[in-house]
Design an enzyme around this catalytic site. Sequence first.
Site, PDB file in Angstrom:
ATOM      1  N   LYS A 289       6.195  12.466 -10.314  1.00  0.00           N
ATOM      2  CA  LYS A 289       6.966  13.476 -11.032  1.00  0.00           C
ATOM      3  C   LYS A 289       6.329  13.796 -12.384  1.00  0.00           C
ATOM      4  O   LYS A 289       6.222  14.946 -12.792  1.00  0.00           O
ATOM      5  CB  LYS A 289       8.378  12.944 -11.261  1.00  0.00           C
ATOM      6  CG  LYS A 289       9.448  13.692 -10.512  1.00  0.00           C
ATOM      7  CD  LYS A 289      10.751  12.906 -10.539  1.00  0.00           C
ATOM      8  CE  LYS A 289      11.308  12.774  -9.135  1.00  0.00           C
ATOM      9  NZ  LYS A 289      12.459  11.901  -9.043  1.00  0.00           N
TER      10      LYS A 289
ATOM     11  N   ARG B  30       5.507   4.712   1.898  1.00  0.00           N
ATOM     12  CA  ARG B  30       5.637   6.106   1.495  1.00  0.00           C
ATOM     13  C   ARG B  30       4.367   6.837   1.867  1.00  0.00           C
ATOM     14  O   ARG B  30       3.342   6.241   2.191  1.00  0.00           O
ATOM     15  CB  ARG B  30       5.931   6.200   0.005  1.00  0.00           C
ATOM     16  CG  ARG B  30       4.805   5.673  -0.874  1.00  0.00           C
ATOM     17  CD  ARG B  30       5.246   5.527  -2.328  1.00  0.00           C
ATOM     18  NE  ARG B  30       6.007   6.669  -2.772  1.00  0.00           N
ATOM     19  CZ  ARG B  30       6.856   6.640  -3.802  1.00  0.00           C
ATOM     20  NH1 ARG B  30       7.033   5.525  -4.484  1.00  0.00           N
ATOM     21  NH2 ARG B  30       7.503   7.722  -4.171  1.00  0.00           N
TER      22      ARG B  30
ATOM     23  N   GLU C 227      17.381  11.262  -6.484  1.00  0.00           N
ATOM     24  CA  GLU C 227      17.970  11.343  -7.814  1.00  0.00           C
ATOM     25  C   GLU C 227      17.724  12.794  -8.258  1.00  0.00           C
ATOM     26  O   GLU C 227      16.600  13.285  -8.126  1.00  0.00           O
ATOM     27  CB  GLU C 227      17.273  10.397  -8.806  1.00  0.00           C
ATOM     28  CG  GLU C 227      17.952  10.464 -10.170  1.00  0.00           C
ATOM     29  CD  GLU C 227      17.265   9.631 -11.248  1.00  0.00           C
ATOM     30  OE1 GLU C 227      16.125   9.195 -11.042  1.00  0.00           O
ATOM     31  OE2 GLU C 227      17.891   9.444 -12.309  1.00  0.00           O
TER      32      GLU C 227
END
Length: 556
Positions: free
Chosen positions: A268, A258, A32
């Site tokens: 983030k 992950r 994204e």
Amino acid sequence: MTENASNFLRTIISDDLKSGKHETIVTRFPPEPNGFLHIGHAKAICVNFGLAQEFQGQTNLRFDDTNPEKEEQAYIDAIEEDIRWLGFDWNGKVKFTSDYFDTLYEYALHLIKNGNAYVCDLSAEQMREYRGSLTEPGKNSPNRDRSVDENLELFEKMKNGEFDEGACSLRAKIDMASPNINLRDPIIYRIRKVHHHQTGDKWCIYPSYDFAHGQGDAQEGVTHSLCSLEFEDHRPLYEWFLNNLPVPSKPRQIEFARLNVNYTVTSKRKLKKLVDESVVAGWDDPRMPTIAGMRRRGVTPASIRKFIDMSGISRAVGTVVDLGMLDAAIRDDLNDNAPRAMAVLKPLKVVLTNLPEGHHEMVTQPEHPQKPELGEREIPFSREIYIDQEDFNEDSTLSKKKFKRLVPGDYVRLRGAYIIKAEEFSKDADGNVVEIKATIVEGSLGANVDGIKPRGVIHWVSVEHGVPATIRVYDRLFNHPTPDKGDNDFMDHINPDSLQIIEGCIVEPSLMMAEPEQSFQFEREGYFVADRYEHSPNHLVFNKTIGLRDVWERSV
RNA sequence: UGGUCCGUCGCCAAGUGGUAAGGCAACGGGUUUUGAUCCCGUCAUUCGCAGGUUCGAAUCCUGCCGGACCAGCCA
């Protein structure tokens, strides 16, 4: 990096190819565009692009742009640059989920016509109440049984901007009692009266991730849609859409764990806080785990790929890879490829008294000791040189085993040049050693001398020829292995000494030719890179990427 | 305490019924004009725990323990 250790993704793909389920594979990397890529994304990139490459398939870069208010063109540009820098290239043009907004809209209509979707008037808060909880089933929306015609009309009005944001939404009609909350009539379209960076003002309704992602995969003929473990619960929904829509292909979603690395954070929000509160200088600060930060630090694309490869792929959750593994991958690549040079970080003058005033000569050294094909460099040597302050100790009783450097009355080899003997030294008022007088051993240039056993080898730079440089030394940003786990507030575990700027370093003159982003091994010190932005021939600036492996330091 | 997933050496990770790969780290030793590199060697009788099935289990079954994720009109 070519052994191809077995892992479950490789097994699945190879079986699909063998069985003829697919003739070729297509993967995708779907960021994204709402932030910078970090080491965690590097894994997703390496896995998706790497696997496709390995099996001669293709990988699409598709920006997952279904939430325009959080996204920006600047991130798109930065992400493309990072992927290329990592050494990968995508299939054809860059793609966007927004490329499929028309199709997605048709699909929504299809669902409505089949009684599989309805417009719901519940507010966000009401919807939360109706959703139930982890242990209790939800309740049906009062609007769940609207007629197809009414839904069509309402959805049309949503599209035309006749409703305010939040007034209603389009939901898939699945099962409010499902133990999987993702199946409790998930929202597939919501009203957002905002400008979109790709589609402008064409739309005021936008599809949700769940509705868009699988259909995007299907449009592109993606065969294996690899994502992280947290999307596992979404797979039934991913498949529900595929099974209820006239899609051109049926991709398969497969989840893998992950990457978590210790002594760092990758969320983030947290990285942004480090930037916003000036804990670091920016997103590309060399201490940041961002791709841009690592690049600035001197970490090479090959070493990142190697690291990802070393750390493997599995479905084990909550695992944390040791930063030491990244270090090993970096050293491995740089040891092989970085030319050598000499740099004195903390200069201490040594006068070679048995050399005539004004004496100077050139000595030669290979660019790389194990790779003679890389050629040689010439280094000016003269009567006055600098060595590092840490390479001299006034205590001459130190054993040779314990201190393989210069002490009064003993010998040491100057790398690539002569053996010297420290004769005397002087101190300043504070008791710091400021100058050493030493003598060279005749006949020791490039040769051993019978009866003289130097304690070790140290690096040096000619006073007359050395060039000043600024060197920045970095340490890990956090002093806690898991700064954001459990009760930890990551801001409480910031290492106050993560940056040390050393001015007044003296480096060998050949380094004036260094290009920004060129890596070197400063012998006996570590690997350094000429700063991407601030280094120039007029002002040499190097960032320390990582030190040499040092068994001695550990025993001290 | 609903659902899904996961537990193999300090860290990552192969292994999918036939008797525990590999990497990182660590520890010995050798080479070395970088205390680097390189080379050689050591490092799980045991696979979260307890039962069971089997000639044989890390792999199958049952129970338990531990961890991760899910209740955004985020992705």
